[in-house]
Design a protein around this motif. Structure first.
Motif, mmCIF file in Angstrom:
data_model
loop_
_atom_site.group_PDB
_atom_site.id
_atom_site.type_symbol
_atom_site.label_atom_id
_atom_site.label_comp_id
_atom_site.label_asym_id
_atom_site.label_seq_id
_atom_site.Cartn_x
_atom_site.Cartn_y
_atom_site.Cartn_z
ATOM 1 N N ARG A 1 2.256 -7.153 5.998
ATOM 2 C CA ARG A 1 3.008 -6.344 7.190
ATOM 3 C C ARG A 1 2.725 -6.552 8.866
ATOM 4 O O ARG A 1 2.793 -6.272 9.789
ATOM 5 C CB ARG A 1 2.189 -5.197 7.210
ATOM 6 N N TRP B 1 -2.909 -9.332 3.783
ATOM 7 C CA TRP B 1 -2.880 -8.390 2.618
ATOM 8 C C TRP B 1 -3.528 -7.767 2.319
ATOM 9 O O TRP B 1 -2.565 -7.132 1.677
ATOM 10 C CB TRP B 1 -2.553 -10.244 1.807
ATOM 11 N N VAL B 2 -4.682 -8.196 1.614
ATOM 12 C CA VAL B 2 -5.923 -7.157 1.644
ATOM 13 C C VAL B 2 -5.632 -5.485 2.243
ATOM 14 O O VAL B 2 -5.812 -5.222 1.617
ATOM 15 C CB VAL B 2 -6.830 -7.705 1.652
ATOM 16 N N CYS B 3 -5.253 -6.003 3.314
ATOM 17 C CA CYS B 3 -5.392 -4.665 4.529
ATOM 18 C C CYS B 3 -4.023 -3.714 4.315
ATOM 19 O O CYS B 3 -4.099 -2.702 3.959
ATOM 20 C CB CYS B 3 -5.649 -4.424 5.694
ATOM 21 N N THR C 1 -1.554 -4.003 2.016
ATOM 22 C CA THR C 1 -1.250 -3.905 0.830
ATOM 23 C C THR C 1 -1.949 -2.900 0.033
ATOM 24 O O THR C 1 -1.737 -3.088 -1.598
ATOM 25 C CB THR C 1 -0.393 -4.659 -0.014
ATOM 26 N N ASN C 2 -3.066 -2.255 0.483
ATOM 27 C CA ASN C 2 -3.911 -2.061 -0.329
ATOM 28 C C ASN C 2 -4.832 -2.657 -1.739
ATOM 29 O O ASN C 2 -4.995 -1.255 -3.043
ATOM 30 C CB ASN C 2 -3.528 -0.403 -0.680
ATOM 31 N N GLN C 3 -5.199 -4.069 -1.275
ATOM 32 C CA GLN C 3 -5.615 -4.841 -2.481
ATOM 33 C C GLN C 3 -6.906 -4.492 -1.757
ATOM 34 O O GLN C 3 -7.754 -4.349 -1.415
ATOM 35 C CB GLN C 3 -5.435 -6.176 -2.010
ATOM 36 N N CYS C 4 -8.229 -4.848 -3.602
ATOM 37 C CA CYS C 4 -9.569 -5.012 -3.454
ATOM 38 C C CYS C 4 -9.653 -6.603 -3.518
ATOM 39 O O CYS C 4 -9.218 -7.644 -3.384
ATOM 40 C CB CYS C 4 -9.990 -4.704 -4.452
ATOM 41 N N ILE D 1 -7.345 8.800 5.519
ATOM 42 C CA ILE D 1 -7.285 8.176 4.690
ATOM 43 C C ILE D 1 -7.809 8.306 3.250
ATOM 44 O O ILE D 1 -8.978 8.157 3.750
ATOM 45 C CB ILE D 1 -8.027 7.121 5.725
ATOM 46 N N GLU D 2 -7.102 6.772 2.494
ATOM 47 C CA GLU D 2 -8.006 8.061 1.228
ATOM 48 C C GLU D 2 -9.503 6.492 1.384
ATOM 49 O O GLU D 2 -9.157 5.732 1.354
ATOM 50 C CB GLU D 2 -7.039 7.768 -0.071
ATOM 51 N N VAL D 3 -10.249 7.029 0.444
ATOM 52 C CA VAL D 3 -12.064 5.814 0.906
ATOM 53 C C VAL D 3 -12.113 5.798 -0.506
ATOM 54 O O VAL D 3 -12.416 6.652 -1.424
ATOM 55 C CB VAL D 3 -13.037 6.526 2.135
ATOM 56 N N THR E 1 -11.486 11.423 1.486
ATOM 57 C CA THR E 1 -10.634 10.672 2.662
ATOM 58 C C THR E 1 -11.871 10.415 4.056
ATOM 59 O O THR E 1 -13.126 11.206 3.934
ATOM 60 C CB THR E 1 -9.727 11.367 3.118
#
Length: 282
Positions: free
Chosen positions: A70, A106-108, A110-113, A180-182, A200
């Motif tokens: 991003r 990259w984690v933030c 693209t929503n990675q764990c 924001i989903e959590v 959220t």
């Protein structure tokens, strides 16, 4: 040999033949399911890029860099330099700081764990957790310095509003909330369920007319009303309160109060109509 012995021997031979036939059939099927390529058509396996090689490769491709982090390459390099010089971002002998920052983005972005972080960059789960926390600490310090108004007195009418003067001369920006989903512990999950049935956080953000965020408040449960989130933000020491005679534009989820201008109730606003009539005729 009597008949019973002969029958027993024939039965044993038949069982053995059946077992051999089944084994041959299973082996034949297994070989064909493998689809082994004929000699001379071997598939060359290209080695997977290491995490650092992937970071460097995407820095050479602006489009892919933005899709995965991003952020454009030049902005990422600039941010890396700022964080290293002023906010404590460091690397180690095993991991350079540029790779640590790229992992975090990259984690933030693209929503990675962290398990996916471990898989993609080839680092241990414990290492991934420490890297994320380290970059997060530097980013938080950076955010505290940049997410604030440039001019706390708001003495100048924003250029975007000059054509609408004097109607919006006192407007200093807009404030709104978003969910924001959590993922939270089961014991507190119900408190985070919003009206759409998803867990959220209800966060609030303020921005000026240069499209710069001047405040971001997070951490409130998704079940909370927008006004509760607003009141919580207003007691935050970093919240940019509108000075006397100035106000934020807010939506109908907030109450009309000094410093906060809501739309007229039961009024539909159409951009096309506004542009045709002009602000003087509205």
């Amino acid at each position: 040999m009597d008949n019973s012995d002969e029958e027993s021997q024939n039965s044993s031979e038949n069982s053995f033949n059946e077992m051999v036939t089944a084994a041959i059939g299973a082996g034949f099927a297994f070989v064909h399911m493998l689809h082994v390529p004929p000699q001379g058509n071997h598939v060359i396996q290209v080695p997977e890029l290491t995490g650092r090689q992937w970071v460097d490769k995407l820095l050479l491709d602006a489009g892919r860099c933005y899709d995965n982090r991003r952020m454009r390459p030049e902005n990422l390099v600039r941010l890396h330099s700022i964080l290293c010089d002023s906010y404590g971002l460091t690397g180690s002998r095993e991991l350079e700081s540029i790779e640590a920052l790229a992992m975090f983005l990259w984690v933030c972005g693209t929503n990675q764990c962290q398990r996916q972080m471990h898989e993609r960059f080839g680092r241990g789960l414990g290492t991934c957790s420490k890297i994320f926390a380290h970059v997060l600490y530097a980013m938080t310090r950076f955010a505290n310095d940049v997410i604030r108004p440039k001019d706390t007195s708001y003495s100048v009418v924003p250029p975007a509003l000059v054509e609408y003067t004097p109607f919006f001369d006192g407007c200093i920006g807009a404030m709104d909330g978003t969910h924001i989903e959590v993922i939270v512990d089961k014991g507190v999950r119900d408190n985070h369920i919003n009206r759409k049935g998803k867990p959220t956080q209800n966060m609030v953000a303020v921005h000026d007319f240069d499209m710069r965020f001047t405040y971001v408040g997070a951490g409130t449960e998704g079940s909370a009303h927008d006004m509760r989130v607003k009141r919580k933000a207003e007691v935050d020491a970093s919240f940019p309160h509108p000075p006397s005679g100035r106000y934020y534009l807010v939506d109908s989820g907030y109450a009309l109060r000094p410093g906060y201008l809501t739309p007229y109730p039961n009024k539909r606003y159409w951009v096309k109509e506004f542009q045709t009539r002009g602000p003087a005729d509205a």
